[in-house]
Design a protein around this motif. Structure first.
Motif, PDB file in Angstrom:
ATOM      1  N   THR A 138       0.896  -1.641  -5.946  1.00 37.91           N
ATOM      2  CA  THR A 138       1.359  -2.993  -5.816  1.00 37.91           C
ATOM      3  C   THR A 138       0.282  -4.272  -5.825  1.00 37.91           C
ATOM      4  O   THR A 138       0.781  -5.491  -6.129  1.00 37.91           O
ATOM      5  N   GLU A 160       5.103  -1.326 -10.200  1.00 40.09           N
ATOM      6  CA  GLU A 160       5.330  -2.036  -8.928  1.00 40.09           C
ATOM      7  C   GLU A 160       4.820  -3.075  -8.150  1.00 40.09           C
ATOM      8  O   GLU A 160       5.182  -3.722  -7.182  1.00 40.09           O
ATOM      9  N   SER A 161       3.961  -4.034  -9.223  1.00 40.29           N
ATOM     10  CA  SER A 161       3.425  -5.204  -8.814  1.00 40.29           C
ATOM     11  C   SER A 161       4.466  -6.169  -9.023  1.00 40.29           C
ATOM     12  O   SER A 161       5.177  -6.282  -9.900  1.00 40.29           O
TER      13      SER A 161
END
Length: 317
Positions: free
Chosen positions: A146, A168-169
């Motif tokens: 993230t 996921e970022s």
């Protein structure tokens, strides 16, 4: 030795370590290559190895070049590191000692085929692959964490950045503070919904200092910016409270000459600061909502881009 684009090549001879005078080994495009033989670490004269397929994990094939073996290579120029296997301990990655490869100035890390068994995230893997501080070009292909690697923003000499498949970022890294960045491409960061102040490098505590500052610049050298395949992206904002196009001394992308936005189905807005950039080329492709809002004369976004001499808006369907 050039073996470029040998599509079916799976292995190189295990005795390649006997080629003691070999200086250049090009295997780019050999996508089925399972690993590089461990004997390569004996090639003391090897200067260029464009793609380095390395294996992680104690249980992997010991005939293969391991990630820790990178530290004995004296490489220079461009390097692509393609990781495979399962990392048991992130300290295994630190053995690569990429920070000592002072002559490698263009680095690409492909972590799509590797896992860290403890968290199943690539953030620890990338953290362990800290490159040398004078790196000029960085390409990170696939990232399941993230946050960005903990060393990325310390690479102050970066001129080119390409990020692809960051699954996921939710936010773009704070690249606005990189003083020499000239070209930036972000692709397939599918959870990013908005580009705002975090992209410039602004946090809440910075707002007061910005208001009292006589002059501040973000992305001072950026010339080319490309955004593509951002499935969730809806808006791109200035990201600075109180910024206005009439009298603001805050400069954002003052050298930007080329902007391309493609395959972003839901993006609707462009930032106001674009009207103060020297943009020469704007390409909007397969962005249905933004395309409609950028229609000449009556589009809501048109005032922000009307000064651009070359505008191309298209749909492929």
């Amino acid at each position: 030795m050039r073996l470029v684009c040998c599509w079916s090549l799976e292995k190189l001879p295990d005795n390649m370590g006997k080629l003691i005078s070999l200086k250049y080994l090009h295997v780019l495009g050999c996508d089925k290559l399972e690993y590089l033989p461990k004997g390569i670490r004996r090639l003391k004269k090897l200067k260029r190895l464009d793609q380095c397929v390395v294996v992680c994990g104690e249980d992997e094939d010991r005939a293969a070049l391991q990630v820790g073996d990178l530290r004995v290579l004296n490489l220079e120029g461009n390097l692509i590191i393609k990781l495979k296997g399962n990392v048991e301990d992130e300290r295994e990655l630190e053995k690569a000692q990429l920070c000592d490869m002072k002559k490698v100035i263009h680095l690409q890390i492909d972590s799509k085929d590797v896992q860290y068994k403890q968290t199943r995230s690539t953030v620890e893997i990338l953290n362990g692959l800290r490159p040398q501080e004078n790196l000029e070009s960085l390409y990170i292909c696939y990232h399941s964490g993230t946050t960005c690697p903990n060393w990325m923003m310390s690479l102050h000499n970066l001129r080119f950045i390409y990020l692809s498949e960051w699954s996921e970022s939710k936010f773009l890294p704070p690249f606005g503070k990189l003083p020499y960045l000239e070209k930036l491409t972000v692709s397939e960061m599918k959870k990013v919904e908005k580009i705002g102040g975090e992209f410039l490098g602004i946090v809440d505590s910075d707002e007061t200092s910005l208001k009292s500052s006589s002059s501040t610049s973000f992305f001072p050298k950026l010339k080319e910016f490309e955004i593509c395949f951002m499935a969730a992206l809806e808006k791109w904002e200035v990201g600075v409270e109180g910024w206005n196009k009439e009298d603001s001394e805050i400069s954002i992308m003052p050298c930007l000459s080329s902007l391309q936005i493609s395959d972003c189905d839901y993006i609707k807005t462009l930032p106001d600061f674009l009207c103060k950039t020297p943009l020469h080329d704007l390409i909007i492709k397969d962005c249905p909502m933004l395309s409609e809002r950028c229609e000449q004369s009556n589009g809501e976004e048109w005032p922000k881009i009307s000064h651009i001499p070359n505008i191309k808006i298209s749909q492929s369907w």
